[in-house]
Design a protein around this motif. Structure first.
Motif, PDB file in Angstrom:
ATOM      1  N   ILE A 101       2.780  -0.058 -46.427  1.00 31.69           N
ATOM      2  CA  ILE A 101       3.344   1.034 -45.567  1.00 31.69           C
ATOM      3  C   ILE A 101       4.324   0.827 -44.626  1.00 31.69           C
TER       4      ILE A 101
ATOM      5  N   PHE B  66       8.120   1.557 -44.003  1.00 33.22           N
ATOM      6  CA  PHE B  66       8.473   2.254 -42.957  1.00 33.22           C
ATOM      7  C   PHE B  66       9.437   1.397 -41.914  1.00 33.22           C
TER       8      PHE B  66
ATOM      9  N   VAL C 214       9.323  10.743 -36.822  1.00 28.96           N
ATOM     10  CA  VAL C 214       8.066  10.046 -37.647  1.00 28.96           C
ATOM     11  C   VAL C 214       7.080  10.752 -38.122  1.00 28.96           C
ATOM     12  N   LEU C 215       6.566  11.787 -37.677  1.00 26.87           N
ATOM     13  CA  LEU C 215       5.601  12.780 -38.049  1.00 26.87           C
ATOM     14  C   LEU C 215       6.100  13.443 -39.191  1.00 26.87           C
TER      15      LEU C 215
ATOM     16  N   PHE D  24       6.515  11.108 -42.248  1.00 24.00           N
ATOM     17  CA  PHE D  24       5.284  10.836 -42.891  1.00 24.00           C
ATOM     18  C   PHE D  24       4.803  12.341 -43.774  1.00 24.00           C
TER      19      PHE D  24
ATOM     20  N   THR E 207      10.572  10.750 -47.632  1.00 22.65           N
ATOM     21  CA  THR E 207      10.963   9.371 -47.363  1.00 22.65           C
ATOM     22  C   THR E 207      10.134   8.432 -48.136  1.00 22.65           C
TER      23      THR E 207
ATOM     24  N   TYR F 239       8.514   5.741 -47.028  1.00 25.05           N
ATOM     25  CA  TYR F 239       7.171   5.480 -46.646  1.00 25.05           C
ATOM     26  C   TYR F 239       5.832   6.531 -46.828  1.00 25.05           C
ATOM     27  N   SER F 240       6.689   7.770 -46.670  1.00 19.62           N
ATOM     28  CA  SER F 240       5.700   9.020 -46.999  1.00 19.62           C
ATOM     29  C   SER F 240       5.127   8.937 -48.435  1.00 19.62           C
TER      30      SER F 240
ATOM     31  N   THR G 296       2.679   6.296 -48.925  1.00 17.81           N
ATOM     32  CA  THR G 296       1.273   6.775 -48.214  1.00 17.81           C
ATOM     33  C   THR G 296       0.874   7.577 -49.263  1.00 17.81           C
TER      34      THR G 296
END
Length: 447
Positions: free
Chosen positions: A28, A32, A42-43, A46, A51, A53-54, A57
């Motif tokens: 992850i 990212f 960033v928050l 996620f 995205t 990386y989200s 996750t």
């Protein structure tokens, strides 16, 4: 004091669980680092699920829930249903033909809805491992017999051949890793030697002029006849065996390899192989040029370009790396597919030699732990399954990393637990946690 739920934790190898968590976390973080852009929140990134990386996750969360369900399942369920899962996997593979989506040259993906994609060839590795372990563990299976060996090979390779028909050569090659399981269970070493020799012959055919290689093969055959002349006098069949091997080798060199590269492999696949061995590929006609353009011949998607940029990224990381979000090669899209096939170069540039060595150390620990677990099993099924897990993971690691540093063709093999992709992460999670469950119940299983 152990605070784990005893129903889940009893007998569980927690080292494997923690390695799964750590490697998935590194994945992850790497995704990212490769896809985050300056100015993004960033928050929000996620939480948005828009995205990469989200979404990774989210895949990790789903994989973790699935892992808990597997740990709560009786291990006898996997032995009892192994053949059913194999049949279901074959059905999914065949379902790809009428419902596939063509993505970057492969026709092995089924798109479900707008965002979710399923690649049965990836998931089928679990089913093949279960079915092969089931077959090898049968009381009536005598693996010293050729018939049993051929059946085991068919269980492993039929999905691979179907994957080739779906233009997914990379994943198809993974199924050959199950021969390591068969070797552990009694497959003669000579078969592995023959397979390795065939691979060397194919490479030599690509690198050398045909007549020169034919002369070399003839000289080797004559030397063998001369060295073994005393044995040949006693056993005339040795002479015919050497001549037969020579005929097969020359036939492979003259006819089989050219046929494969002209009629089986796609032009873009041939080009990637040629790029790896440093040989120039010249398209034969307009159709070949069109295939190259459709599947990666443009400069930024070209396999040789990818590898060059990947090596530059890894080399620029130096000893300790540039740091998270500070790599220029991976941050500014110089390396295509850096979140999937070339994720290793993101780690190499960001964390340098030490970071790359640390990742390889984690993989080494994972593989050694799996082999240790395999050897302490009391059942053939669990042992064979464990070696299957180790073989598949090792093959993926070796090919992916060799691919990123130019020692293997670019064939689209993901890095286990690290590369972006829901199907890949779920597949490796299922493989690993079935092993953990089998190991936890090993004292209850007699065969």
């Amino acid at each position: 004091m152990n605070q784990h739920n005893p129903e889940i934790s009893k007998g569980v190898d927690w080292l494997l669980v923690w390695l799964f968590i750590i490697l998935s976390g590194i994945g992850i973080m790497s995704i990212f680092a490769a896809t985050f852009r300056e100015g993004d929140n960033v928050l929000q990134g996620f939480l948005s699920l828009k995205t990469d990386y989200s979404r990774q996750t989210l895949y990790f969360g789903i994989a973790s829930v699935l892992a808990v369900f597997i740990l709560l399942t009786d291990s006898k369920f996997f032995t009892a249903t192994a053949n059913l899962w194999y049949a279901a996997g074959m059905f999914l593979l065949l379902l790809v033909f009428p419902f596939h989506t063509n993505i970057k040259g492969t026709e092995s993906i089924i798109r479900i809805g707008g965002a979710f994609q399923l690649q049965p060839a990836e998931l089928c590795k679990v089913f093949v491992n279960l079915a092969l372990a089931k077959y090898l563990s049968r009381v009536e299976t005598d693996f010293s017999k050729t018939q049993s060996q051929l059946i085991a090979a068919a269980i492993a390779l039929v999905p691979g051949f179907i994957s080739i028909a779906q233009h997914e050569t990379g994943l198809a090659l993974v199924y050959f890793s199950f021969f390591l399981v068969m070797f552990r269970e009694g497959l003669p070493a000579g078969i592995l030697i023959i397979g390795f020799s065939a691979a060397v012959l194919v490479v030599a055919t690509l690198l050398m002029e045909p007549n020169t290689l034919a002369i070399i093969l003839t000289v080797i055959a004559l030397l063998c006849i001369y060295i073994m002349r005393k044995q040949i006098k006693r056993k005339r069949r040795l002479l015919f065996l050497i001549i037969g091997i020579w005929v097969v080798c020359v036939g492979v060199q003259r006819f089989a390899v050219p046929f494969m590269f002209d009629h089986v492999f796609k032009p873009y696949q041939v080009k990637r192989i040629y790029d790896t061995i440093g040989k120039e590929y010249v398209p034969k006609n307009a159709a070949d040029i069109a295939d190259l353009e459709a599947n990666g011949a443009k400069k930024k998607d070209d396999g040789d370009y990818n590898v060059r940029q990947s090596k530059i990224a890894i080399g620029s990381g130096g000893l300790i790396g540039k740091g998270l979000l500070k790599g220029t090669q991976t941050r500014y899209d110089f390396v295509p597919e850096q979140r999937t096939d070339f994720i290793f170069c993101t780690i190499g540039e960001g964390f340098g030699f030490l970071g790359s060595f640390g990742l390889l150390g984690l993989y080494f620990l994972l593989l050694m732990r799996i082999v240790t677990i395999a050897e302490r099993q009391r059942s053939v099924f669990s042992r064979a399954y464990a070696y299957g897990v180790a073989s598949v993971i090792f093959f993926h690691i070796a090919i992916n990393i060799c691919m990123t540093i130019g020692l293997a063709p670019v064939i689209g093999i993901p890095l286990p637990f690290i590369s972006y992709g829901g199907t890949s992460l779920l597949t490796f999670t299922i493989l690993l946690f079935i092993l953990i469950r089998l190991d936890a119940d090993r004292q209850m299983v007699l065969r």
